[in-house]
Scaffold this motif. Sequence first.
Motif, mmCIF file in Angstrom:
data_model
loop_
_atom_site.group_PDB
_atom_site.id
_atom_site.type_symbol
_atom_site.label_atom_id
_atom_site.label_comp_id
_atom_site.label_asym_id
_atom_site.label_seq_id
_atom_site.Cartn_x
_atom_site.Cartn_y
_atom_site.Cartn_z
ATOM 1 N N UNK A 113 1.862 3.249 3.175
ATOM 2 C CA UNK A 113 0.230 3.347 2.382
ATOM 3 C C UNK A 113 0.567 1.971 1.215
ATOM 4 N N UNK A 114 -0.245 1.685 0.225
ATOM 5 C CA UNK A 114 0.219 0.945 -0.610
ATOM 6 C C UNK A 114 -1.423 1.364 -1.230
ATOM 7 N N UNK A 115 -1.098 1.635 -1.975
ATOM 8 C CA UNK A 115 -2.472 2.397 -3.490
ATOM 9 C C UNK A 115 -2.435 1.714 -4.729
ATOM 10 N N UNK A 116 -3.524 1.540 -4.573
ATOM 11 C CA UNK A 116 -3.187 0.372 -6.470
ATOM 12 C C UNK A 116 -5.087 1.184 -7.055
ATOM 13 N N UNK A 117 -3.889 1.205 -8.201
ATOM 14 C CA UNK A 117 -5.448 2.449 -9.195
ATOM 15 C C UNK A 117 -5.994 0.812 -9.902
ATOM 16 N N UNK A 118 -6.882 1.220 -10.872
ATOM 17 C CA UNK A 118 -7.984 0.792 -11.183
ATOM 18 C C UNK A 118 -7.494 -0.649 -12.262
ATOM 19 N N UNK A 119 -6.526 0.104 -12.888
ATOM 20 C CA UNK A 119 -5.429 -0.856 -13.798
ATOM 21 C C UNK A 119 -4.917 -1.944 -13.313
ATOM 22 N N UNK A 120 -5.048 -2.010 -11.864
ATOM 23 C CA UNK A 120 -3.785 -3.365 -10.989
ATOM 24 C C UNK A 120 -3.029 -3.262 -10.934
ATOM 25 N N UNK A 121 -2.156 -1.602 -11.030
ATOM 26 C CA UNK A 121 -1.119 -1.052 -10.636
ATOM 27 C C UNK A 121 -0.483 -0.646 -9.389
ATOM 28 N N UNK A 122 -0.051 -1.244 -8.668
ATOM 29 C CA UNK A 122 0.523 -0.630 -6.768
ATOM 30 C C UNK A 122 1.666 0.013 -6.782
ATOM 31 N N UNK A 123 1.702 0.979 -5.483
ATOM 32 C CA UNK A 123 2.243 1.795 -5.208
ATOM 33 C C UNK A 123 3.019 1.803 -4.100
ATOM 34 N N UNK A 152 6.968 -4.319 0.508
ATOM 35 C CA UNK A 152 6.599 -4.497 1.841
ATOM 36 C C UNK A 152 7.385 -4.500 3.074
ATOM 37 N N UNK A 153 8.017 -5.464 3.036
ATOM 38 C CA UNK A 153 8.600 -5.912 3.956
ATOM 39 C C UNK A 153 10.870 -5.086 3.674
ATOM 40 N N UNK A 154 10.592 -4.753 3.101
ATOM 41 C CA UNK A 154 11.368 -3.448 2.572
ATOM 42 C C UNK A 154 11.361 -1.953 3.018
ATOM 43 N N UNK A 155 10.087 -1.524 2.511
ATOM 44 C CA UNK A 155 9.605 -0.664 3.134
ATOM 45 C C UNK A 155 9.473 -0.549 4.892
ATOM 46 N N UNK A 156 8.829 -1.911 5.298
ATOM 47 C CA UNK A 156 9.113 -1.347 6.811
ATOM 48 C C UNK A 156 10.714 -1.560 7.444
ATOM 49 N N UNK A 157 11.094 -2.313 6.511
ATOM 50 C CA UNK A 157 12.566 -2.236 6.945
ATOM 51 C C UNK A 157 13.396 -0.636 7.638
ATOM 52 N N UNK A 158 12.654 0.097 6.568
ATOM 53 C CA UNK A 158 12.801 2.071 6.775
ATOM 54 C C UNK A 158 12.668 2.194 8.276
ATOM 55 N N UNK A 159 11.770 1.673 8.456
ATOM 56 C CA UNK A 159 11.426 2.525 9.695
ATOM 57 C C UNK A 159 12.177 1.901 11.277
ATOM 58 N N UNK A 160 11.352 2.254 11.814
ATOM 59 C CA UNK A 160 11.387 1.659 13.200
ATOM 60 C C UNK A 160 11.375 0.531 13.795
ATOM 61 N N UNK A 162 0.160 -8.304 2.779
ATOM 62 C CA UNK A 162 0.937 -8.589 4.702
ATOM 63 C C UNK A 162 0.354 -9.347 5.333
ATOM 64 N N UNK A 163 -0.063 -9.929 4.994
ATOM 65 C CA UNK A 163 0.075 -11.545 6.388
ATOM 66 C C UNK A 163 1.403 -12.462 6.036
ATOM 67 N N UNK A 164 1.503 -12.345 4.482
ATOM 68 C CA UNK A 164 3.116 -13.150 4.310
ATOM 69 C C UNK A 164 4.559 -12.229 4.717
ATOM 70 N N UNK A 165 3.680 -11.072 4.626
ATOM 71 C CA UNK A 165 5.354 -10.103 5.674
ATOM 72 C C UNK A 165 4.962 -10.145 6.337
#
Length: 142
Positions: free
Chosen positions: A62-72, A90-98, A125-128
């Motif tokens: 899950x990638x969240x972005x707020x009105x100020x351009x902050x990403x989670x 994103x790559x780091x978060x994907x490495x946590x899964x199977x 996402x495309x780059x990852x």
Amino acid sequence: MNFKRGVRNEELEINFIPLIDVLLVIIIFLMVSATFSRTSELQINLPTADANAPQEKPLTITVEVDANGRYLVNGKEANGAVVSDLSAALTQAGADGPSGKEPTIIINADAKATHQSVINIMEASRMANYTHITFATQVNSR
């Protein structure tokens, strides 16, 4: 006053022969133009229920972005100023899964977030090499 003394009044009668002719023509027309369908049965073999192990829940990021351009990314703050940093997160978060399974990226953007911030997530996402992307939506209840 009856001026015609020897002439008898004929009784009026309805002539049914033209009516029958018209009805027969209509019936023939309806029989010719009607389509008759035959109902056929399909031979269906229904599957039986087997108690298999439940399938694994697919990995989602899950990638969240707020009105100020902050990403989670999965609740952890990521530096979104540079797309490559967001791609690394994103790559780091994907490495946590199977391993071997491509995760699904869920973009949850604020209504007042810029389009460019959403495009940055898609580019990261495309780059990852993640091709499964979806958007989270919210139903307006008025």
